[in-house]
Write a protein that holds these residues in place. Structure first.
Motif, PDB file in Angstrom:
ATOM      1  N   HIS A   1      -1.433  10.061 -10.410  1.00  0.00           N
ATOM      2  CA  HIS A   1      -0.025   9.829 -11.074  1.00  0.00           C
ATOM      3  C   HIS A   1       0.727   9.814 -12.636  1.00  0.00           C
ATOM      4  O   HIS A   1       1.332  10.539 -12.794  1.00  0.00           O
ATOM      5  CB  HIS A   1       1.197   9.228 -10.323  1.00  0.00           C
ATOM      6  CG  HIS A   1       2.268  10.238 -10.040  1.00  0.00           C
ATOM      7  ND1 HIS A   1       3.172  11.013  -9.839  1.00  0.00           N
ATOM      8  CD2 HIS A   1       3.431   8.815 -10.143  1.00  0.00           C
ATOM      9  CE1 HIS A   1       3.804  11.309  -9.508  1.00  0.00           C
ATOM     10  NE2 HIS A   1       4.982  10.297 -10.323  1.00  0.00           N
ATOM     11  N   MET A   2       0.488   8.643 -13.037  1.00  0.00           N
ATOM     12  CA  MET A   2       1.151   8.327 -14.128  1.00  0.00           C
ATOM     13  C   MET A   2      -0.105   8.768 -14.943  1.00  0.00           C
ATOM     14  O   MET A   2       0.815   9.810 -15.885  1.00  0.00           O
ATOM     15  CB  MET A   2       0.431   6.386 -14.685  1.00  0.00           C
ATOM     16  CG  MET A   2       1.593   5.871 -13.678  1.00  0.00           C
ATOM     17  SD  MET A   2       0.850   4.300 -13.846  1.00  0.00           S
ATOM     18  CE  MET A   2       1.951   3.562 -15.339  1.00  0.00           C
ATOM     19  N   GLU A   3      -1.633   9.262 -15.310  1.00  0.00           N
ATOM     20  CA  GLU A   3      -2.030  10.526 -15.760  1.00  0.00           C
ATOM     21  C   GLU A   3      -1.242  11.652 -16.280  1.00  0.00           C
ATOM     22  O   GLU A   3      -0.964  12.328 -16.803  1.00  0.00           O
ATOM     23  CB  GLU A   3      -3.206  10.007 -15.527  1.00  0.00           C
ATOM     24  CG  GLU A   3      -3.933   9.102 -15.737  1.00  0.00           C
ATOM     25  CD  GLU A   3      -5.606   9.265 -15.611  1.00  0.00           C
ATOM     26  OE1 GLU A   3      -5.657  10.012 -14.900  1.00  0.00           O
ATOM     27  OE2 GLU A   3      -6.242   8.263 -15.888  1.00  0.00           O
ATOM     28  N   GLY A   4      -1.027  12.068 -14.994  1.00  0.00           N
ATOM     29  CA  GLY A   4      -0.646  13.063 -14.901  1.00  0.00           C
ATOM     30  C   GLY A   4       1.174  13.595 -15.390  1.00  0.00           C
ATOM     31  O   GLY A   4       1.341  13.971 -16.207  1.00  0.00           O
ATOM     32  N   MET A   5       1.713  12.444 -15.746  1.00  0.00           N
ATOM     33  CA  MET A   5       3.133  11.606 -16.065  1.00  0.00           C
ATOM     34  C   MET A   5       2.452  12.201 -17.731  1.00  0.00           C
ATOM     35  O   MET A   5       3.631  12.788 -18.312  1.00  0.00           O
ATOM     36  CB  MET A   5       3.685  10.831 -15.393  1.00  0.00           C
ATOM     37  CG  MET A   5       4.005  11.356 -13.876  1.00  0.00           C
ATOM     38  SD  MET A   5       4.632   9.380 -14.089  1.00  0.00           S
ATOM     39  CE  MET A   5       6.411   9.248 -14.519  1.00  0.00           C
TER      40      MET A   5
ATOM     41  N   THR B   1      -1.198   3.169   5.440  1.00  0.00           N
ATOM     42  CA  THR B   1      -1.159   3.576   4.512  1.00  0.00           C
ATOM     43  C   THR B   1      -2.178   2.891   3.341  1.00  0.00           C
ATOM     44  O   THR B   1      -4.052   3.328   4.581  1.00  0.00           O
ATOM     45  CB  THR B   1      -1.146   1.760   3.822  1.00  0.00           C
ATOM     46  OG1 THR B   1      -1.392   0.897   4.583  1.00  0.00           O
ATOM     47  CG2 THR B   1       0.592   1.772   4.056  1.00  0.00           C
ATOM     48  N   LEU B   2      -2.907   3.794   2.317  1.00  0.00           N
ATOM     49  CA  LEU B   2      -3.669   3.486   1.593  1.00  0.00           C
ATOM     50  C   LEU B   2      -4.406   2.491   1.355  1.00  0.00           C
ATOM     51  O   LEU B   2      -3.370   1.365   0.691  1.00  0.00           O
ATOM     52  CB  LEU B   2      -3.582   4.372   0.051  1.00  0.00           C
ATOM     53  CG  LEU B   2      -3.510   5.516   0.613  1.00  0.00           C
ATOM     54  CD1 LEU B   2      -2.898   6.395  -0.305  1.00  0.00           C
ATOM     55  CD2 LEU B   2      -5.002   6.832   1.081  1.00  0.00           C
TER      56      LEU B   2
ATOM     57  N   GLY C   1       0.725  -1.291  -0.209  1.00  0.00           N
ATOM     58  CA  GLY C   1       0.263  -0.165  -0.331  1.00  0.00           C
ATOM     59  C   GLY C   1       0.889   1.074   0.042  1.00  0.00           C
ATOM     60  O   GLY C   1       1.914   1.244   0.362  1.00  0.00           O
ATOM     61  N   ILE C   2       0.504   2.136  -0.013  1.00  0.00           N
ATOM     62  CA  ILE C   2       1.141   3.528  -0.594  1.00  0.00           C
ATOM     63  C   ILE C   2       0.755   4.737   0.796  1.00  0.00           C
ATOM     64  O   ILE C   2      -0.533   4.257   1.462  1.00  0.00           O
ATOM     65  CB  ILE C   2       0.877   4.031  -2.317  1.00  0.00           C
ATOM     66  CG1 ILE C   2       1.017   3.743  -2.810  1.00  0.00           C
ATOM     67  CG2 ILE C   2       1.102   5.516  -1.854  1.00  0.00           C
ATOM     68  CD1 ILE C   2       0.861   4.107  -3.978  1.00  0.00           C
ATOM     69  N   ALA C   3       1.790   4.781   1.317  1.00  0.00           N
ATOM     70  CA  ALA C   3       1.319   5.281   2.388  1.00  0.00           C
ATOM     71  C   ALA C   3       2.437   7.574   2.144  1.00  0.00           C
ATOM     72  O   ALA C   3       3.106   7.031   1.524  1.00  0.00           O
ATOM     73  CB  ALA C   3       2.658   5.477   3.276  1.00  0.00           C
TER      74      ALA C   3
ATOM     75  N   ARG D   1      -3.991   2.416  -5.776  1.00  0.00           N
ATOM     76  CA  ARG D   1      -3.866   1.744  -7.428  1.00  0.00           C
ATOM     77  C   ARG D   1      -4.683   2.967  -7.767  1.00  0.00           C
ATOM     78  O   ARG D   1      -4.656   4.113  -9.414  1.00  0.00           O
ATOM     79  CB  ARG D   1      -4.934   0.336  -8.247  1.00  0.00           C
ATOM     80  CG  ARG D   1      -4.603  -0.459  -7.933  1.00  0.00           C
ATOM     81  CD  ARG D   1      -5.387  -1.461  -8.712  1.00  0.00           C
ATOM     82  NE  ARG D   1      -6.674  -1.977  -7.613  1.00  0.00           N
ATOM     83  CZ  ARG D   1      -6.500  -2.619  -6.917  1.00  0.00           C
ATOM     84  NH1 ARG D   1      -5.534  -3.695  -6.109  1.00  0.00           N
ATOM     85  NH2 ARG D   1      -7.802  -2.718  -6.106  1.00  0.00           N
ATOM     86  N   GLU D   2      -5.766   4.376  -7.533  1.00  0.00           N
ATOM     87  CA  GLU D   2      -6.256   4.295  -8.236  1.00  0.00           C
ATOM     88  C   GLU D   2      -5.795   6.279  -7.954  1.00  0.00           C
ATOM     89  O   GLU D   2      -4.841   7.252  -9.136  1.00  0.00           O
ATOM     90  CB  GLU D   2      -7.357   5.592  -7.180  1.00  0.00           C
ATOM     91  CG  GLU D   2      -8.001   6.666  -7.833  1.00  0.00           C
ATOM     92  CD  GLU D   2      -8.967   6.535  -9.222  1.00  0.00           C
ATOM     93  OE1 GLU D   2      -8.627   7.697  -9.945  1.00  0.00           O
ATOM     94  OE2 GLU D   2      -8.747   5.691  -9.531  1.00  0.00           O
TER      95      GLU D   2
END
Length: 87
Positions: free
Chosen positions: A81-85, A68-69, A8-10, A75-76
């Motif tokens: 983040h990937m769309e912004g890149m 963590t999320l 998970g992402i913190a 995933r969201e």
């Protein structure tokens, strides 16, 4: 014991936590094999079998986990983040 993976992402707004020192993975096996920790730092990964060290990393993980999320929110966040890149 079935294999289990947890990730998970913190988020940055979660504040300081033990995971900020670097990435690590904990591998727990059936006895008689020891718990193994793979601790990453600048340019290297160290594999640690010491029981006290493994216990410290297990405690670190227990402290990180509540901040963590969920898997879905992680995933969201990655997707956004990937769309912004891409733009």
């Amino acid at each position: 014991m079935p294999p289990v993976q947890s990730s998970g992402i913190a988020p940055l707004d979660a504040g300081p936590h033990p995971g900020a020192r670097g990435n690590f993975q904990i591998f727990q096996f059936r006895k008689p094999w020891p718990t193994l920790v793979a601790a990453e730092s600048a340019g290297e990964t160290r594999y640690l079998e010491d029981e006290e060290v493994a216990e410290r990393f297990l405690n670190d993980f227990a402290q990180i986990l509540p901040s963590t999320l969920s898997a879905d929110l992680s995933r969201e966040l990655i997707r956004k983040h990937m769309e912004g890149m891409a733009s």
